[in-house]
Write a protein that holds these residues in place. Structure first.
Motif, PDB file in Angstrom:
ATOM      1  N   MET A 129      17.362  39.728 -21.176  1.00  0.00           N
ATOM      2  CA  MET A 129      16.795  40.889 -20.494  1.00  0.00           C
ATOM      3  C   MET A 129      16.386  40.472 -19.081  1.00  0.00           C
ATOM      4  O   MET A 129      15.662  39.505 -18.906  1.00  0.00           O
ATOM      5  N   ASP A 130      16.852  41.191 -18.107  1.00  0.00           N
ATOM      6  CA  ASP A 130      16.530  40.933 -16.707  1.00  0.00           C
ATOM      7  C   ASP A 130      15.175  41.576 -16.401  1.00  0.00           C
ATOM      8  O   ASP A 130      15.068  42.794 -16.240  1.00  0.00           O
ATOM      9  N   VAL A 131      14.154  40.736 -16.323  1.00  0.00           N
ATOM     10  CA  VAL A 131      12.786  41.222 -16.142  1.00  0.00           C
ATOM     11  C   VAL A 131      12.633  41.989 -14.826  1.00  0.00           C
ATOM     12  O   VAL A 131      11.938  43.010 -14.773  1.00  0.00           O
ATOM     13  N   ARG A 132      13.285  41.535 -13.777  1.00  0.00           N
ATOM     14  CA  ARG A 132      13.180  42.232 -12.485  1.00  0.00           C
ATOM     15  C   ARG A 132      13.796  43.628 -12.573  1.00  0.00           C
ATOM     16  O   ARG A 132      13.259  44.585 -12.019  1.00  0.00           O
ATOM     17  N   ARG A 133      14.922  43.739 -13.279  1.00  0.00           N
ATOM     18  CA  ARG A 133      15.566  45.053 -13.426  1.00  0.00           C
ATOM     19  C   ARG A 133      14.669  45.979 -14.240  1.00  0.00           C
ATOM     20  O   ARG A 133      14.506  47.149 -13.905  1.00  0.00           O
ATOM     21  N   VAL A 134      14.105  45.465 -15.325  1.00  0.00           N
ATOM     22  CA  VAL A 134      13.203  46.274 -16.151  1.00  0.00           C
ATOM     23  C   VAL A 134      12.016  46.749 -15.312  1.00  0.00           C
ATOM     24  O   VAL A 134      11.648  47.923 -15.353  1.00  0.00           O
ATOM     25  N   ALA A 135      11.431  45.847 -14.532  1.00  0.00           N
ATOM     26  CA  ALA A 135      10.285  46.214 -13.681  1.00  0.00           C
ATOM     27  C   ALA A 135      10.686  47.250 -12.635  1.00  0.00           C
ATOM     28  O   ALA A 135       9.926  48.176 -12.352  1.00  0.00           O
ATOM     29  N   VAL A 145      11.293  52.916 -24.034  1.00  0.00           N
ATOM     30  CA  VAL A 145      11.443  51.609 -24.680  1.00  0.00           C
ATOM     31  C   VAL A 145      12.248  50.683 -23.756  1.00  0.00           C
ATOM     32  O   VAL A 145      13.451  50.871 -23.595  1.00  0.00           O
ATOM     33  N   PRO A 146      11.596  49.692 -23.168  1.00  0.00           N
ATOM     34  CA  PRO A 146      12.279  48.817 -22.209  1.00  0.00           C
ATOM     35  C   PRO A 146      13.441  48.016 -22.809  1.00  0.00           C
ATOM     36  O   PRO A 146      14.317  47.587 -22.080  1.00  0.00           O
ATOM     37  N   ALA A 147      13.454  47.823 -24.117  1.00  0.00           N
ATOM     38  CA  ALA A 147      14.533  47.061 -24.748  1.00  0.00           C
ATOM     39  C   ALA A 147      15.865  47.816 -24.704  1.00  0.00           C
ATOM     40  O   ALA A 147      16.924  47.205 -24.825  1.00  0.00           O
TER      41      ALA A 147
END
Length: 144
Positions: free
Chosen positions: A1-7, A74-76
């Motif tokens: 999971m790309d944390v920057r993309r999720v943020a 849901v971020p997942a």
């Protein structure tokens, strides 16, 4: 999971997801009169809706909105998947605006007073498309 993309996607997903989830939950307990009004409005733009009994139509719409709102929150769930769902749903809402008589000024895309609420759904279409674009792999990416 790309944390920057999720943020990066989080504000878009929270705003649209919460709005759609609330809409679906609000429709969950619609009485017969509210169901008939919503059904009549939707079947004017989309005649296929007329095949369903009003209460059944509102239950299906409510379920779809609850599911879509949840997917967005849901971020997942990958942004491209959530964006595709939002784009499809919001395209239907924009179609409702474009097809319903009296929502637009004559010969224009500008909304009438009655059409403002539906015209505002265009922001959902923009969010959905942004989530899709943001979720696509970068083409021609150079390695450094």
């Amino acid at each position: 999971m790309d944390v920057r993309r999720v943020a990066r996607q989080l504000p878009l997903r929270l705003a649209s997801g919460a709005f759609i989830l609330n809409s679906g939950l609000s429709k969950r307990g619609a009485d017969q009169e509210a169901a008939e009004q919503l059904h009549g409005f939707a079947s004017t733009a989309y005649p296929v809706v007329g095949r369903h009994e009003p209460q059944r139509f509102v239950r299906m719409l409510s379920t779809a909105e609850i599911a879509l709102g949840t997917v967005l929150l849901v971020p997942a769930v990958p942004g491209v998947v959530a964006g595709a769902g939002l784009t499809a749903f919001s395209a239907g809402l924009v179609g409702l605006y474009l097809r319903t008589p009296g929502m637009r000024q004559e010969g224009s895309l500008r909304p009438t007073e009655q059409g403002i609420a539906l015209a505002k759904d265009s922001w959902l279409l923009g969010i959905g498309m942004s989530l899709i674009v943001d979720g696509l792999p970068e083409c021609g990416r150079r390695s450094r």
